[in-house]
Scaffold this motif. Structure first.
Motif, PDB file in Angstrom:
ATOM      1  N   ASP A   1       0.797  -1.234   0.000  1.00  0.00           N
ATOM      2  CA  ASP A   1       0.000   0.000   0.000  1.00  0.00           C
ATOM      3  C   ASP A   1       0.830   1.286   0.000  1.00  0.00           C
ATOM      4  O   ASP A   1       0.382   2.309  -0.494  1.00  0.00           O
ATOM      5  CB  ASP A   1      -0.914   0.029   1.241  1.00  0.00           C
ATOM      6  CG  ASP A   1      -2.097  -0.902   1.072  1.00  0.00           C
ATOM      7  OD1 ASP A   1      -2.136  -1.652   0.079  1.00  0.00           O
ATOM      8  OD2 ASP A   1      -3.000  -0.879   1.940  1.00  0.00           O
TER       9      ASP A   1
ATOM     10  N   PRO B   1      -4.437  -1.000  -4.355  1.00  0.00           N
ATOM     11  CA  PRO B   1      -3.815  -1.257  -3.047  1.00  0.00           C
ATOM     12  C   PRO B   1      -4.517  -2.414  -2.343  1.00  0.00           C
ATOM     13  O   PRO B   1      -5.322  -2.220  -1.438  1.00  0.00           O
ATOM     14  CB  PRO B   1      -4.003   0.069  -2.299  1.00  0.00           C
ATOM     15  CG  PRO B   1      -5.198   0.692  -2.922  1.00  0.00           C
ATOM     16  CD  PRO B   1      -5.337   0.169  -4.309  1.00  0.00           C
ATOM     17  N   THR B   2      -4.228  -3.627  -2.789  1.00  0.00           N
ATOM     18  CA  THR B   2      -4.865  -4.809  -2.189  1.00  0.00           C
ATOM     19  C   THR B   2      -3.811  -5.768  -1.640  1.00  0.00           C
ATOM     20  O   THR B   2      -2.635  -5.707  -2.003  1.00  0.00           O
ATOM     21  CB  THR B   2      -5.709  -5.586  -3.227  1.00  0.00           C
ATOM     22  OG1 THR B   2      -4.831  -6.041  -4.255  1.00  0.00           O
ATOM     23  CG2 THR B   2      -6.799  -4.727  -3.826  1.00  0.00           C
ATOM     24  N   ALA B   3      -4.304  -6.698  -0.799  1.00  0.00           N
ATOM     25  CA  ALA B   3      -3.410  -7.701  -0.208  1.00  0.00           C
ATOM     26  C   ALA B   3      -2.849  -8.612  -1.305  1.00  0.00           C
ATOM     27  O   ALA B   3      -1.728  -9.106  -1.192  1.00  0.00           O
ATOM     28  CB  ALA B   3      -4.179  -8.515   0.820  1.00  0.00           C
TER      29      ALA B   3
HETATM   30  C1  LIG Z   1     -11.341  -2.675   5.477  1.00  0.00           C
HETATM   31  C2  LIG Z   1     -10.377  -3.217   4.477  1.00  0.00           C
HETATM   32  C3  LIG Z   1     -10.713  -4.338   3.719  1.00  0.00           C
HETATM   33  C4  LIG Z   1      -9.823  -4.847   2.781  1.00  0.00           C
HETATM   34  N1  LIG Z   1     -10.188  -5.955   2.048  1.00  0.00           N
HETATM   35  C5  LIG Z   1      -9.331  -6.477   1.164  1.00  0.00           C
HETATM   36  C6  LIG Z   1      -9.669  -7.640   0.432  1.00  0.00           C
HETATM   37  O1  LIG Z   1     -10.732  -8.200   0.573  1.00  0.00           O
HETATM   38  N2  LIG Z   1      -8.767  -8.126  -0.450  1.00  0.00           N
HETATM   39  C7  LIG Z   1      -7.547  -7.543  -0.623  1.00  0.00           C
HETATM   40  O2  LIG Z   1      -6.752  -8.055  -1.408  1.00  0.00           O
HETATM   41  N3  LIG Z   1      -7.181  -6.444   0.078  1.00  0.00           N
HETATM   42  C8  LIG Z   1      -8.040  -5.891   0.953  1.00  0.00           C
HETATM   43  N4  LIG Z   1      -7.690  -4.757   1.670  1.00  0.00           N
HETATM   44  C9  LIG Z   1      -6.405  -4.131   1.406  1.00  0.00           C
HETATM   45  C10 LIG Z   1      -5.287  -4.853   2.142  1.00  0.00           C
HETATM   46  O3  LIG Z   1      -5.582  -4.968   3.504  1.00  0.00           O
HETATM   47  C11 LIG Z   1      -4.002  -4.065   1.966  1.00  0.00           C
HETATM   48  O4  LIG Z   1      -3.809  -3.793   0.607  1.00  0.00           O
HETATM   49  C12 LIG Z   1      -2.805  -4.856   2.461  1.00  0.00           C
HETATM   50  O5  LIG Z   1      -2.951  -5.139   3.836  1.00  0.00           O
HETATM   51  C13 LIG Z   1      -1.508  -4.068   2.236  1.00  0.00           C
HETATM   52  O6  LIG Z   1      -0.441  -4.723   2.828  1.00  0.00           O
HETATM   53  P1  LIG Z   1       0.868  -3.916   3.265  1.00  0.00           P
HETATM   54  O7  LIG Z   1       1.804  -4.931   3.791  1.00  0.00           O
HETATM   55  O8  LIG Z   1       1.292  -3.031   2.150  1.00  0.00           O
HETATM   56  O9  LIG Z   1       0.390  -2.913   4.413  1.00  0.00           O
HETATM   57  P2  LIG Z   1      -0.236  -3.226   5.833  1.00  0.00           P
HETATM   58  O10 LIG Z   1      -0.974  -4.522   5.836  1.00  0.00           O
HETATM   59  O11 LIG Z   1      -1.001  -1.976   6.192  1.00  0.00           O
HETATM   60  O12 LIG Z   1       1.022  -3.411   6.761  1.00  0.00           O
HETATM   61  C14 LIG Z   1       1.824  -2.309   7.147  1.00  0.00           C
HETATM   62  C15 LIG Z   1       2.357  -2.600   8.528  1.00  0.00           C
HETATM   63  O13 LIG Z   1       3.361  -1.654   8.860  1.00  0.00           O
HETATM   64  C16 LIG Z   1       3.193  -1.272  10.196  1.00  0.00           C
HETATM   65  N5  LIG Z   1       3.815   0.050  10.364  1.00  0.00           N
HETATM   66  C17 LIG Z   1       3.391   1.253   9.938  1.00  0.00           C
HETATM   67  N6  LIG Z   1       4.224   2.238  10.295  1.00  0.00           N
HETATM   68  C18 LIG Z   1       5.254   1.641  10.924  1.00  0.00           C
HETATM   69  C19 LIG Z   1       6.440   2.130  11.551  1.00  0.00           C
HETATM   70  N7  LIG Z   1       6.753   3.401  11.557  1.00  0.00           N
HETATM   71  N8  LIG Z   1       7.256   1.211  12.102  1.00  0.00           N
HETATM   72  C20 LIG Z   1       6.957  -0.117  12.088  1.00  0.00           C
HETATM   73  N9  LIG Z   1       5.834  -0.622  11.543  1.00  0.00           N
HETATM   74  C21 LIG Z   1       5.001   0.240  10.974  1.00  0.00           C
HETATM   75  C22 LIG Z   1       1.692  -1.270  10.390  1.00  0.00           C
HETATM   76  O14 LIG Z   1       1.350  -1.381  11.760  1.00  0.00           O
HETATM   77  C23 LIG Z   1       1.270  -2.499   9.603  1.00  0.00           C
HETATM   78  O15 LIG Z   1       1.309  -3.675  10.373  1.00  0.00           O
HETATM   79  C24 LIG Z   1      -8.573  -4.230   2.607  1.00  0.00           C
HETATM   80  C25 LIG Z   1      -8.217  -3.116   3.386  1.00  0.00           C
HETATM   81  C26 LIG Z   1      -9.115  -2.602   4.298  1.00  0.00           C
HETATM   82  C27 LIG Z   1      -8.693  -1.409   5.109  1.00  0.00           C
END
Ligand SMILES: Cc1cc2nc3c(=O)[nH]c(=O)nc-3n(C[C@H](O)[C@H](O)[C@H](O)COP(=O)(O)OP(=O)(O)OC[C@H]3O[C@@H](n4cnc5c(N)ncnc54)[C@H](O)[C@@H]3O)c2cc1C
Length: 339
Positions: free
Chosen positions: A94, A105-107
């Motif tokens: 994301d 921006p998806t998982a």
């Molecule tokens: C309500 C909702 C529903 C969703 N449904 C879907 C779905 O059905 N299917 C799908 O594919 N995607 C879905 N998504 C999107 C998906 O959750 C995100 O795209 C995915 O989690 C992104 O992963 P990431 O690792 O980039 O970020 P994140 O999962 O946000 O992980 C980032 C991590 O970094 C940590 N962090 C932040 N700042 C710092 C710092 N300074 N120091 C240390 N750690 C830090 C955070 O605490 C977090 O744990 C949904 C999102 C939301 C909000």
């Protein structure tokens, strides 16, 4: 829309929220929606850390402008997920935005990017600087000792040719060894290489020996007011050793003759979209191989959605815990005591 409507949800589309006050939501056009509880589920603001890094890298502002996103809202990355304008810095999920290939921006995207970067890092490539005009991640590769030796020595080349039976077979052999050498990279990497440096000239030894000649050293010492012959001999030996060490270092440097580039940018494989719409109903859209285009909705799509969730769990333990959780929620309703 029908399912949500039946659940008592009023859906408004093409409406922009311009502000939220203590007890009402303000819409563009002046309309106000009073509320008791406001739950915001749209739009993600960048983390302070992301904005901080983006503002510290000079090229990020221009990159963000080129794709029309506010500067500091995302880390702009090149097709290898390297942060544009930074050295040895990667970003995925994301917080990132791939220039030229805007992804949702998806998982699903974040997971595939994680796997891609794990392969890149584990393959031992130097990342270099991120950006479109920069070379891809690379590896400097040494040629085999035997290959380098035959390249340098005419006698060894002749011997090798005699043993394998002629120049053509030698060339074919080197092509095979080159192919084998490339095979140790992961199959999806089409590694290619280019010559970096030419081998150093081999006749330098004669010139070096002349420069360190004992007679020359003694003559130089005499001109400078005389010197102990034993000391002059030591100086000559030291000189020869230094020249030999330098020549060896040059030879070793010349052995690094090839650069392998990682020429597979990140490609997102869209496995489909699923969305839960409440009341045990969902929407599912799966497209693959140009001929699968599956669009489902309702209870069956909901079952499919649940089964994907279960299979995606990282451990058997998690699968069991979540299944029990679902069953518990079905019988006793959702546990909201922690909210
Ligand atoms: C309500 C909702 C529903 C969703 N449904 C879907 C779905 O059905 N299917 C799908 O594919 N995607 C879905 N998504 C999107 C998906 O959750 C995100 O795209 C995915 O989690 C992104 O992963 P990431 O690792 O980039 O970020 P994140 O999962 O946000 O992980 C980032 C991590 O970094 C940590 N962090 C932040 N700042 C710092 C710092 N300074 N120091 C240390 N750690 C830090 C955070 O605490 C977090 O744990 C949904 C999102 C939301 C909000």
């Amino acid at each position: 829309m029908e399912t949500l409507g039946r659940s008592g949800v009023e859906v408004r589309t093409n409406v922009k929220v311009v502000g939220v006050t203590k007890n009402k939501v303000l819409l563009a056009g002046g309309e106000e929606l009073p509320y008791g509880v406001c739950l915001w589920s749209a739009g993600n603001a960048p983390r302070p850390l992301v904005s901080h890094i983006a503002h510290k890298i000079r090229d990020q502002a221009a990159a963000a402008e080129s794709v029309r996103v506010p500067p500091g809202s995302k880390l702009c990355v090149d097709p290898f997920l390297r942060v544009v304008g930074a050295t040895d810095l990667l970003a995925l999920g994301d917080c990132s935005l791939v220039l030229g290939n805007r992804l949702p921006p998806t998982a699903q995207v974040a997971g595939q990017q994680g796997a891609y970067l794990a392969h890149l890092i584990n393959s031992g490539y130097s990342l270099g600087v991120g950006g479109y005009s920069q070379p891809p991640p690379f590896q400097a590769v040494k040629r085999g000792a035997l290959q380098s030796a035959t390249d340098r020595s005419a006698l060894l080349r002749w011997l090798a040719m005699t043993m394998v039976g002629g120049r053509q077979r030698l060339e074919a052999g080197s092509q095979v060894s080159d192919a084998l050498f490339r095979m140790d990279s992961p199959p999806w990497v089409r590694a290619h290489s280019e010559a970096l440096t030419a081998a150093p000239p081999l006749d330098e030894h004669g010139a070096a020996a002349a420069a360190c000649d004992l007679g020359e050293v003694l003559a130089a010492a005499a001109a400078a007011g005389g010197a102990d012959p034993a000391a002059a001999e030591r100086a000559s030996r030291e000189c020869l050793r230094a020249v030999a060490a330098e020549a060896e270092a040059r030879r070793r440097a010349a052995e690094v003759e090839e650069v392998r580039y990682w020429d597979r940018p990140f490609e997102f494989l869209n496995l489909g979209i699923m969305a839960y719409v409440g009341s045990d109903k969902a929407l599912t859209q799966v497209e693959a191989f140009d001929w699968i285009n599956l669009k489902l909705h309702g209870s069956f799509a909901f079952l499919l959605w649940k089964s994907v969730y279960i299979t995606k769990q990282v451990s058997f333990r998690n699968r069991v815990l979540i299944l029990f959780d679902w069953m518990k929620a079905k019988v006793f309703g959702r546990d909201i005591s922690l909210f």
